[in-house]
Design an enzyme around this catalytic site. Sequence first.
Site, PDB file in Angstrom:
ATOM      1  N   PRO A 128       0.780  -1.240   0.000  1.00  0.00           N
ATOM      2  CA  PRO A 128       0.000   0.000   0.000  1.00  0.00           C
ATOM      3  C   PRO A 128       0.816   1.297   0.000  1.00  0.00           C
ATOM      4  O   PRO A 128       0.810   2.068   0.963  1.00  0.00           O
ATOM      5  CB  PRO A 128      -0.838  -0.131   1.269  1.00  0.00           C
ATOM      6  CG  PRO A 128       0.018  -0.930   2.188  1.00  0.00           C
ATOM      7  CD  PRO A 128       0.751  -1.906   1.308  1.00  0.00           C
ATOM      8  N   CYS A 129       1.463   1.579  -1.115  1.00  0.00           N
ATOM      9  CA  CYS A 129       2.232   2.824  -1.239  1.00  0.00           C
ATOM     10  C   CYS A 129       1.319   4.049  -1.205  1.00  0.00           C
ATOM     11  O   CYS A 129       1.781   5.149  -0.913  1.00  0.00           O
ATOM     12  CB  CYS A 129       3.091   2.794  -2.499  1.00  0.00           C
ATOM     13  SG  CYS A 129       2.189   2.488  -4.021  1.00  0.00           S
ATOM     14  N   HIS A 130       0.021   3.854  -1.439  1.00  0.00           N
ATOM     15  CA  HIS A 130      -0.918   4.977  -1.378  1.00  0.00           C
ATOM     16  C   HIS A 130      -1.081   5.502   0.051  1.00  0.00           C
ATOM     17  O   HIS A 130      -1.578   6.607   0.242  1.00  0.00           O
ATOM     18  CB  HIS A 130      -2.279   4.582  -1.968  1.00  0.00           C
ATOM     19  CG  HIS A 130      -2.959   3.459  -1.247  1.00  0.00           C
ATOM     20  ND1 HIS A 130      -2.645   2.133  -1.477  1.00  0.00           N
ATOM     21  CD2 HIS A 130      -3.915   3.464  -0.289  1.00  0.00           C
ATOM     22  CE1 HIS A 130      -3.395   1.372  -0.703  1.00  0.00           C
ATOM     23  NE2 HIS A 130      -4.179   2.159   0.025  1.00  0.00           N
TER      24      HIS A 130
END
Length: 165
Positions: A128-130
Amino acid sequence: MHDLYGGVYDGRLGSLGVMNNKEVVLEVKFLGNDDKHKDIFYTLKHNVLTKKVFDSLDNYFLGKQRYFDLPLMPKGGDFAQKVWRELQRIPYGQTRSYKQIAQNINSPRGSRAVGMANHRNPIIIFIPCHRVIGSNGKLVGYSCGLDLKLKLLEIEGISATKISD
């Protein structure tokens, strides 16, 4: 070489290309109109793992799945692997700054390098780089665009006002 499987997942935020072999997920990426490699995903056949990825995406977008237990094998260097493992530790509905990620992987001056690893993340949503924002609390940096980043965060209950407060 392992046989490759996958396909194109059409969801509420657009199309995602999924690639896996029999054992692990290798890539999940948003497919833009200008993506020169998107046709590859249309040629891949589904397998059991592809179905599990698609089901996980369905449940995530419906707000029903907060944790993923998919076997992931992102391709990248040692530093990127550290960053991606740390990203997977960020709980659903929470964010961390690039600086916090850098500190957590014992690279306190590595905020920019963390940003580059985020940008090169080959398995979005599941890594989850978001969930990574600027140290000032602002929404910054996302290879698929800030609008899409905000939509993913909103699915997890994080509004734009929570980010900038």
